[in-house]
Structure formats: C-alpha cells, structure tokens
Design an enzyme around this catalytic site. Structure first.
Site, PDB file in Angstrom:
ATOM      1  N   ARG A 120      -3.883 -11.902  -2.958  1.00  9.28           N
ATOM      2  CA  ARG A 120      -5.073 -11.115  -2.614  1.00  9.28           C
ATOM      3  C   ARG A 120      -5.488 -10.209  -3.778  1.00  9.28           C
ATOM      4  O   ARG A 120      -6.661 -10.113  -4.132  1.00  9.28           O
ATOM      5  CB  ARG A 120      -4.735 -10.261  -1.385  1.00  9.28           C
ATOM      6  CG  ARG A 120      -5.904 -10.083  -0.477  1.00  9.28           C
ATOM      7  CD  ARG A 120      -5.551  -9.298   0.754  1.00  9.28           C
ATOM      8  NE  ARG A 120      -4.643  -9.964   1.659  1.00  9.28           N
ATOM      9  CZ  ARG A 120      -3.726  -9.337   2.411  1.00  9.28           C
ATOM     10  NH1 ARG A 120      -3.586  -8.048   2.347  1.00  9.28           N
ATOM     11  NH2 ARG A 120      -2.952 -10.002   3.220  1.00  9.28           N
ATOM     12  N   ASP A 165      -2.947   5.994  10.371  1.00  6.97           N
ATOM     13  CA  ASP A 165      -3.096   4.861   9.450  1.00  6.97           C
ATOM     14  C   ASP A 165      -2.825   5.390   8.043  1.00  6.97           C
ATOM     15  O   ASP A 165      -2.964   6.590   7.783  1.00  6.97           O
ATOM     16  CB  ASP A 165      -4.516   4.268   9.535  1.00  6.97           C
ATOM     17  CG  ASP A 165      -4.576   2.845   9.002  1.00  6.97           C
ATOM     18  OD1 ASP A 165      -4.559   1.896   9.810  1.00  6.97           O
ATOM     19  OD2 ASP A 165      -4.607   2.666   7.761  1.00  6.97           O
TER      20      ASP A 165
END
Ligand SMILES: C[S@@+](CC[C@H](N)C(=O)[O-])C[C@H]1O[C@@H](n2cnc3c(N)ncnc32)[C@H](O)[C@@H]1O
Length: 252
Positions: A30, A126
């Site tokens: 990625r 998060d």
C-alpha cells in the site's frame, strides 16, 4: 537493512507509529504504491517530503489505516449483541476501539437507548485524529447511512438535503479520544469492548498481546465483540470464552 525496514524506523521517529507491528506485505504494498504515485522513487526521498509536507503525511496516514466503517456493520451480529447486552444487569461501560468515522459508537448508542440501558458516555477511540474529527462532527452522506431504516434515519439524524447530521442526543453519549492500541494504556473495568476490523492488520504476536490487554480491561462477564473477518486460529484466548460468532466473554 532493506529500504522498507529503514523507512519503518524513520516513520516511527516522525509519527510514533510502529509499522513493524502491522502485517508487512499489505502495508509495504500500500505504501509503495502511494509513494510511486506521488513521484518518489525511494523511501528516503519520500520521508524527506513527509517531514516537510503535512498534507502528504496526512494522505499517507489515511492510506495506512483504512477508515471505512458502517452503521450496524454485519447486522446479524448486532442482533446477537443486542440480546447479550440486553441480558446484562446494569448499563454497560463500553469502549469502541478503532472507531474510525464514528458509525460504530453511534450504532452502540442507538442500541443502548433502544434497550433503555444507556449509562455513562461510550469511549470511542482511534489512532487517527482526522477521522476522530469527522466522527465528532457526525455528518454523513446518504451512501454512508444506507444501512439504516428510514424511521431510524429520521429519529437519529437531521437532513439538510445533502448530509445527515447525527442528533445531539446521540452525539452527547459518545466521548471521542485519540488512542493507539499499540502504545497507550487501556481503560479498565469495562463491560463491553467493540473492536472490529483493525486486528486483521496486525501481526499475530501483536494480535495476541492486544487480546490479552482487552481481557484485562474487561470485568468478569464483560463482552468483546470483534469483526467478522477476525479469526484467532492457533492463538490463546486469555480468560475469554467464545459465546457467539465473533463474541467473547471474559471469564471470572
Ligand atoms: C477499517 S476501520 C474500522 C472501523 C470500525 N471499527 C468498523 O469495523 O467499522 C480501522 C480503523 O483502525 C484504526 N487503527 C489502525 N491502527 C490503529 C492503532 N494502532 N490504534 C488504534 N486505531 C488504529 C484506523 O485509523 C481505522 O480508523
């Protein structure tokens, strides 16, 4: 040392994020694709640019942690969760870990309000501050809310013709906070941890460590709800017993 290993060290210095604990093939693919698309032929050149350009760094953080989420993702699992939580004797102290853009903690609030057992606000965390900002803003386009039935859309959102805005009575039941599952302390005495579709990115030893920390964070009888792609083959389930697919109960 190969170039990607070197990059992981430099990236950790820059951001505090330890890429070595994520599964390498996906991560390397990625990030190499992104680096190439931005016109850098080496990771050394890329890191120099990342140090100088916050926008470039934000883009990389976005790609590194896939932020996709949904309201009531895998609805049949949420039905099981509803039954298990409905059987609890008190309002659960809950943590939505790796909550991305907020669909998961907001789904939890809707469920708890419907069950009449909304207690203290849900902790929703998060690693990515930008997704937390979006989560706290609570605005979603029609595609993002497509999983919700029209009466629920009306009940839980206002609509300005373009976007759905989560209503304040849902929003005020969630406390958003930045948290890195790999580095930070975990909350304690929880009755419910929802952590879905992030463990798949980590190496097995890291996943095992996180499972142990989740188990310690739960009260006996507390529940851990993981994603429908998450398997723990060959791993120890520390003080956790499966109670339903992708749900585990902390033993006494
Ligand atoms: C695919 S989303 C999952 C969203 C939601 N839980 C769901 O299942 O719909 C994965 C999230 O994990 C977060 N993440 C990645 N690494 C993390 C870490 N080390 N600590 C906390 N969150 C992390 C990403 O920022 C991203 O928002």
């Amino acid at each position: 040392m190969d170039e990607f290993s070197w990059f992981m060290g430099a990236f950790r210095q820059l951001t505090g994020i330890d890429l070595a604990r994520y599964k390498r093939p996906q991560m390397e693919r990625r990030l190499t694709n992104l680096r190439d698309r931005r016109g850098f032929s080496t990771f050394a050149a890329y890191i120099q640019a990342l140090e100088a350009d916050g926008t470039l760094l934000n883009e990389l953080l976005d790609k590194m942690t896939i932020n996709v989420s949904e309201f009531f993702r895998n609805p049949e699992r949420w039905e099981t969760l509803r039954e298990l939580v409905g059987a609890m004797s008190t309002a659960p102290r809950a943590w939505s870990a790796a909550c991305a853009t907020g669909e998961e903690p907001y789904s939890l609030v809707m469920m708890l309000l419907e069950l009449g057992c909304m207690g203290q606000p849900i902790l929703a965390t998060d690693i990515d501050e930008r997704v937390l900002e979006r989560a706290a803003a609570g605005r979603y386009d029609p595609l993002q809310v497509r999983g919700l039935a029209p009466p629920d859309l009306e009940r839980y959102f206002s609509f300005d013709g373009r976007e759905y805005q989560i209503r304040p009575q849902i929003r005020e039941n969630v406390r958003f906070q930045k948290h890195n599952l790999l580095e930070d302390d975990y909350p304690t005495a929880l009755d419910l941890i929802v952590c879905r579709n992030v463990l798949i990115y980590f190496t097995d030893p890291t996943k095992q460590e996180i499972l142990e920390r989740f188990s310690n964070a739960l009260r006996p009888g507390g529940l851990l709800f993981v994603g429908s792609t998450e398997q723990f083959f060959g791993m120890k389930l520390p003080n956790l017993a499966p109670v339903a697919p992708f749900m585990y109960r902390r033993l006494g």
